[in-house]
Design a protein around this motif. Structure first.
Motif, PDB file in Angstrom:
ATOM      1  N   ILE A   1     -42.722  50.114 -50.805  1.00 48.76           N
ATOM      2  CA  ILE A   1     -44.532  50.646 -50.216  1.00 48.76           C
ATOM      3  C   ILE A   1     -44.720  50.457 -49.433  1.00 48.76           C
ATOM      4  CG2 ILE A   1     -47.177  51.470 -50.838  1.00 48.76           C
ATOM      5  CD1 ILE A   1     -46.301  51.600 -53.550  1.00 48.76           C
TER       6      ILE A   1
ATOM      7  N   LYS B   1     -43.018  51.201 -46.558  1.00 45.35           N
ATOM      8  CA  LYS B   1     -43.045  52.481 -45.922  1.00 45.35           C
ATOM      9  C   LYS B   1     -44.230  52.670 -45.100  1.00 45.35           C
ATOM     10  CE  LYS B   1     -41.283  55.613 -49.585  1.00 45.35           C
ATOM     11  NZ  LYS B   1     -41.155  56.916 -50.297  1.00 45.35           N
ATOM     12  N   LYS B   2     -44.936  52.058 -45.463  1.00 49.92           N
ATOM     13  CA  LYS B   2     -46.264  51.854 -44.314  1.00 49.92           C
ATOM     14  C   LYS B   2     -46.192  50.925 -43.158  1.00 49.92           C
ATOM     15  CE  LYS B   2     -50.567  48.396 -44.608  1.00 49.92           C
ATOM     16  NZ  LYS B   2     -50.137  47.933 -43.901  1.00 49.92           N
TER      17      LYS B   2
ATOM     18  N   ILE C   1     -48.953  54.872 -46.393  1.00 54.34           N
ATOM     19  CA  ILE C   1     -47.215  55.113 -46.357  1.00 54.34           C
ATOM     20  C   ILE C   1     -46.685  56.757 -45.939  1.00 54.34           C
ATOM     21  CG2 ILE C   1     -47.191  53.191 -47.977  1.00 54.34           C
ATOM     22  CD1 ILE C   1     -46.286  55.760 -49.795  1.00 54.34           C
TER      23      ILE C   1
ATOM     24  N   ALA D   1     -38.184  60.121 -45.182  1.00 46.73           N
ATOM     25  CA  ALA D   1     -38.838  59.169 -46.298  1.00 46.73           C
ATOM     26  C   ALA D   1     -37.076  58.367 -46.577  1.00 46.73           C
ATOM     27  CB  ALA D   1     -38.988  59.630 -47.886  1.00 46.73           C
ATOM     28  N   VAL D   2     -37.079  57.362 -47.778  1.00 41.61           N
ATOM     29  CA  VAL D   2     -36.703  56.515 -47.975  1.00 41.61           C
ATOM     30  C   VAL D   2     -35.495  57.067 -48.741  1.00 41.61           C
ATOM     31  CG1 VAL D   2     -35.271  53.834 -48.986  1.00 41.61           C
ATOM     32  CG2 VAL D   2     -37.940  53.952 -46.882  1.00 41.61           C
TER      33      VAL D   2
ATOM     34  N   VAL E   1     -40.681  47.846 -60.802  1.00 37.38           N
ATOM     35  CA  VAL E   1     -42.152  47.185 -60.546  1.00 37.38           C
ATOM     36  C   VAL E   1     -42.066  46.392 -58.219  1.00 37.38           C
ATOM     37  CG1 VAL E   1     -44.539  45.786 -60.361  1.00 37.38           C
ATOM     38  CG2 VAL E   1     -43.860  47.143 -62.339  1.00 37.38           C
TER      39      VAL E   1
ATOM     40  N   VAL F   1     -52.501  44.698 -55.887  1.00 40.59           N
ATOM     41  CA  VAL F   1     -50.860  45.295 -55.488  1.00 40.59           C
ATOM     42  C   VAL F   1     -50.801  45.870 -54.095  1.00 40.59           C
ATOM     43  CG1 VAL F   1     -48.869  46.059 -55.380  1.00 40.59           C
ATOM     44  CG2 VAL F   1     -49.418  45.069 -57.726  1.00 40.59           C
ATOM     45  N   LEU F   2     -51.701  46.649 -54.024  1.00 43.61           N
ATOM     46  CA  LEU F   2     -52.361  47.554 -52.768  1.00 43.61           C
ATOM     47  C   LEU F   2     -52.717  47.075 -51.842  1.00 43.61           C
ATOM     48  CD1 LEU F   2     -53.313  51.052 -53.967  1.00 43.61           C
ATOM     49  CD2 LEU F   2     -51.277  50.626 -53.471  1.00 43.61           C
TER      50      LEU F   2
ATOM     51  N   TYR G   1     -54.807  45.635 -61.802  1.00 43.35           N
ATOM     52  CA  TYR G   1     -53.696  44.819 -61.205  1.00 43.35           C
ATOM     53  C   TYR G   1     -52.232  45.652 -60.063  1.00 43.35           C
ATOM     54  CZ  TYR G   1     -48.131  43.233 -60.792  1.00 43.35           C
ATOM     55  OH  TYR G   1     -47.681  42.987 -60.428  1.00 43.35           O
TER      56      TYR G   1
ATOM     57  N   ILE H   1     -47.926  56.604 -55.732  1.00 45.62           N
ATOM     58  CA  ILE H   1     -47.908  56.130 -54.877  1.00 45.62           C
ATOM     59  C   ILE H   1     -47.009  55.727 -52.946  1.00 45.62           C
ATOM     60  CG2 ILE H   1     -48.596  54.177 -52.765  1.00 45.62           C
ATOM     61  CD1 ILE H   1     -51.239  55.200 -54.263  1.00 45.62           C
ATOM     62  N   GLU H   2     -45.682  55.166 -54.128  1.00 42.66           N
ATOM     63  CA  GLU H   2     -44.209  55.385 -53.464  1.00 42.66           C
ATOM     64  C   GLU H   2     -43.889  56.889 -52.776  1.00 42.66           C
ATOM     65  OE1 GLU H   2     -41.848  53.313 -55.460  1.00 42.66           O
ATOM     66  OE2 GLU H   2     -39.703  54.998 -54.637  1.00 42.66           O
ATOM     67  N   ASP H   3     -44.356  57.966 -53.723  1.00 46.47           N
ATOM     68  CA  ASP H   3     -44.050  59.293 -53.590  1.00 46.47           C
ATOM     69  C   ASP H   3     -44.608  60.160 -52.711  1.00 46.47           C
ATOM     70  OD1 ASP H   3     -41.046  58.309 -55.396  1.00 46.47           O
ATOM     71  OD2 ASP H   3     -42.443  59.612 -57.045  1.00 46.47           O
TER      72      ASP H   3
ATOM     73  N   LEU I   1     -47.567  52.595 -59.102  1.00 47.37           N
ATOM     74  CA  LEU I   1     -46.496  52.636 -57.952  1.00 47.37           C
ATOM     75  C   LEU I   1     -45.506  53.478 -57.517  1.00 47.37           C
ATOM     76  CD1 LEU I   1     -45.885  48.793 -58.664  1.00 47.37           C
ATOM     77  CD2 LEU I   1     -47.242  49.719 -57.117  1.00 47.37           C
ATOM     78  N   ASN I   2     -45.375  54.129 -58.210  1.00 45.56           N
ATOM     79  CA  ASN I   2     -44.049  55.018 -58.180  1.00 45.56           C
ATOM     80  C   ASN I   2     -44.981  56.174 -57.458  1.00 45.56           C
ATOM     81  OD1 ASN I   2     -42.186  53.967 -59.053  1.00 45.56           O
ATOM     82  ND2 ASN I   2     -42.069  54.820 -61.207  1.00 45.56           N
TER      83      ASN I   2
ATOM     84  N   ASP J   1     -48.149  52.839 -67.023  1.00 44.50           N
ATOM     85  CA  ASP J   1     -47.969  51.742 -67.008  1.00 44.50           C
ATOM     86  C   ASP J   1     -47.867  51.541 -65.125  1.00 44.50           C
ATOM     87  OD1 ASP J   1     -46.697  49.465 -67.355  1.00 44.50           O
ATOM     88  OD2 ASP J   1     -45.016  49.690 -68.153  1.00 44.50           O
ATOM     89  N   ILE J   2     -47.624  49.938 -65.091  1.00 45.16           N
ATOM     90  CA  ILE J   2     -48.118  49.645 -63.570  1.00 45.16           C
ATOM     91  C   ILE J   2     -47.005  50.710 -62.306  1.00 45.16           C
ATOM     92  CG2 ILE J   2     -47.688  48.468 -62.011  1.00 45.16           C
ATOM     93  CD1 ILE J   2     -48.249  46.277 -64.284  1.00 45.16           C
ATOM     94  N   ILE J   3     -45.958  50.562 -63.191  1.00 49.42           N
ATOM     95  CA  ILE J   3     -44.915  51.641 -62.472  1.00 49.42           C
ATOM     96  C   ILE J   3     -45.670  53.102 -62.116  1.00 49.42           C
ATOM     97  CG2 ILE J   3     -43.454  52.247 -64.736  1.00 49.42           C
ATOM     98  CD1 ILE J   3     -41.797  51.028 -60.925  1.00 49.42           C
TER      99      ILE J   3
ATOM    100  N   SER K   1     -38.080  51.693 -42.866  1.00 47.11           N
ATOM    101  CA  SER K   1     -36.973  52.376 -43.443  1.00 47.11           C
ATOM    102  C   SER K   1     -35.568  51.271 -44.104  1.00 47.11           C
ATOM    103  CB  SER K   1     -36.159  53.222 -43.306  1.00 47.11           C
ATOM    104  OG  SER K   1     -35.114  53.876 -43.611  1.00 47.11           O
TER     105      SER K   1
END
Lengths: 223, 115
Positions: free
Chosen positions: A51, A54-55, B108, B114-115, A44, B65-66, B61, B29-31, B26-27, B21-23, A59
Motif C-alpha cells: 500500500i 503504491k501510494k 494508492i 499495478a504491482v 500484514v 496503519v493508514l 489497527y 485497500i491494497e487491491d 488491508l488487502n 482480520d487485519i489482512i 512499483s
C-alpha cells in the motif's frame, strides 16, 4: 519466549526504499507466539508495504516466506534457492534471525523488521511481560519463584528499596514492586526469615558483563 | 423492504465480524478499494460473545496503519447494527458512500501499473 515488537512502518520503508524486489521472511518460533513475526504478520507487513509503495507510485515486487526457525542453520538453508532473487530481505525474526541469515548468505542484505525486547510470557491476550534477564545464574529459588534480576528495576538481590510504595515501583504506578511481592509471599508461607540472610553481590560474569556467551554441549556437538 | 443503497458497494458475507482480520481490510485497500467498512452486530449482542469487539479493534489497527502511511483513516470504518435494522443498513451504506466520495479516490490508485 523471546518477545519483540514490530518496528514502525516508516523505519522499515526507509530500509527497503531502494529495493525493487523484496522477500519478507517470518519465523515460526517465538515471534509467531508473540504475534509479531509469524506467517500472519508477514502477510500484514507485505500488504502494508505494498500500500505504501503504491501510494508513492513506486512499483515493487514482494514475496513472503516463513521458516520453521531462523536460528538453526538447517532451516536457514531452505532459502538458498531463492535468496539471490531479491534486492533485499526483511527478517521478522528476533535479532538472531537477520544475523544467521547474513552469516549464511553474505552477499545479500537483510533488514530487521522487529525490535527484540525481552524474555517473557503472555500475562493476558496481547500482553507480554518480562520474566527473565538471561543472567546466566538462576536465583529464582531464593525468592519463591520470582526473579528480582529481571523484575526489579534495580535488579536488587536484597530488597525492597526506598522507592517501593503501596506495592508499586517508583518508576511507574503500573509496575508491581517485585520485592513487595517476594516479601508478602515469604510472610504468607512463614518463610520471611529466609530474607535475613544477605545475598552477596552477584557474579555478573555469566551475564552479558562477561562478554558474548556461548554454550557448548559436548554430548550433542559434532566436533 | 426493497430498500436501495449505493450499487458500488460490494458485500462480503462472513459468519461473524470476528472473522474479519487485519489482512482482509488491508488487502481490500491494497487491491484498490476506496473505502472499506465492517457492519457488525450491536455491541454486547454478538452471538459469539466478542466477535464484533475484536473486529472493532482490528478496524482501529488498520486506521492507525493508514494514518502512518499518510492515507485518510476515515476510509476504514466499523458500524454496529442489528440484523433487523434494514433501513439503518441502507443509511450506513449511503453515509459511507458519501464519505468516500468526499475523500475522493484512494491515493494508492495513482499507480497506473499495478504491482
Amino acid at each position: 519466549m523471546i518477545v519483540a515488537d514490530r518496528k514502525p512502518i516508516q523505519e522499515i520503508l526507509e530500509m527497503v526504499k531502494d529495493c525493487k524486489k523484496v522477500l519478507i521472511v517470518g519465523c515460526k518460533g517465538c515471534v509467531t507466539v508473540c504475534n509479531v513475526g509469524g506467517s500472519k504478520e508477514v502477510g500484514v507487513l507485505a500488504a502494508t508495504l505494498k500500500i505504501a509503495f503504491k501510494k508513492e507510485e513506486i512499483s515493487i515486487e514482494m514475496d513472503e516466506k516463513t521458516l520453521e526457525r531462523q536460528c538453526d542453520p538447517e532451516y536457514v538453508d531452505q532459502l538458498k534457492d531463492m535468496v539471490d532473487d531479491y534486492d533485499g530481505i526483511i527478517s521478522m525474526a528476533c535479532g538472531v534471525g537477520p544475523q544467521f541469515l547474513s552469516a549464511a548468505y553474505p552477499e545479500q542484505r537483510f533488514f530487521p523488521a522487529v525490535n527484540t525486547t525481552f524474555f517473557g510470557g503472555a500475562v493476558g491476550h496481547g500482553i507480554w511481560e518480562e520474566r527473565c534477564a538471561g543472567c546466566g545464574t538462576c536465583v529464582i529459588h531464593y525468592f519463591d519463584g520470582m526473579c528480582p534480576i529481571a523484575r526489579c528495576s534495580k535488579s536488587l538481590l536484597n530488597g525492597p528499596c526506598g522507592g517501593s510504595a503501596d506495592g508499586k515501583c517508583e518508576i511507574s504506578k503500573d509496575l508491581e514492586c517485585i520485592w513487595d511481592m517476594i516479601v508478602r509471599k515469604k510472610m504468607e508461607h512463614g518463610r520471611i526469615d529466609d530474607l535475613l540472610e544477605m545475598k552477596p553481590a552477584k557474579d555478573w560474569q555469566t551475564a552479558r558483563d562477561g562478554g558474548p556467551r556461548k554454550s557448548v554441549r559436548e554430548e550433542l556437538a559434532n566436533e | 423492504m426493497r430498500l436501495s443503497y449505493p450499487t458500488n458497494i460490494t458485500i462480503i458475507q462472513v459468519p461473524c465480524t470476528g472473522r474479519v482480520d487485519i489482512i482482509h481490510l488491508l488487502n481490500a485497500i491494497e487491491d484498490g478499494a476506496d473505502g472499506v467498512y465492517v457492519a457488525g452486530c450491536l455491541e454486547g449482542e454478538c452471538h459469539y460473545m466478542t466477535g464484533n469487539l475484536k473486529a472493532k479493534k482490528r478496524v482501529r489497527y488498520v486506521k492507525k496503519v493508514l494514518e502512518e502511511l499518510g492515507i485518510e483513516p476515515e476510509r476504514v470504518e466499523m458500524f454496529n447494527l442489528s440484523a433487523g435494522e434494514g433501513p439503518r443498513f441502507a443509511e450506513i451504506a449511503r453515509e459511507m458512500d458519501k464519505r468516500i466520495r468526499e475523500l475522493g479516490p484512494s491515493p494508492i490508485n495513482n499507480l497506473k501499473k499495478a504491482v
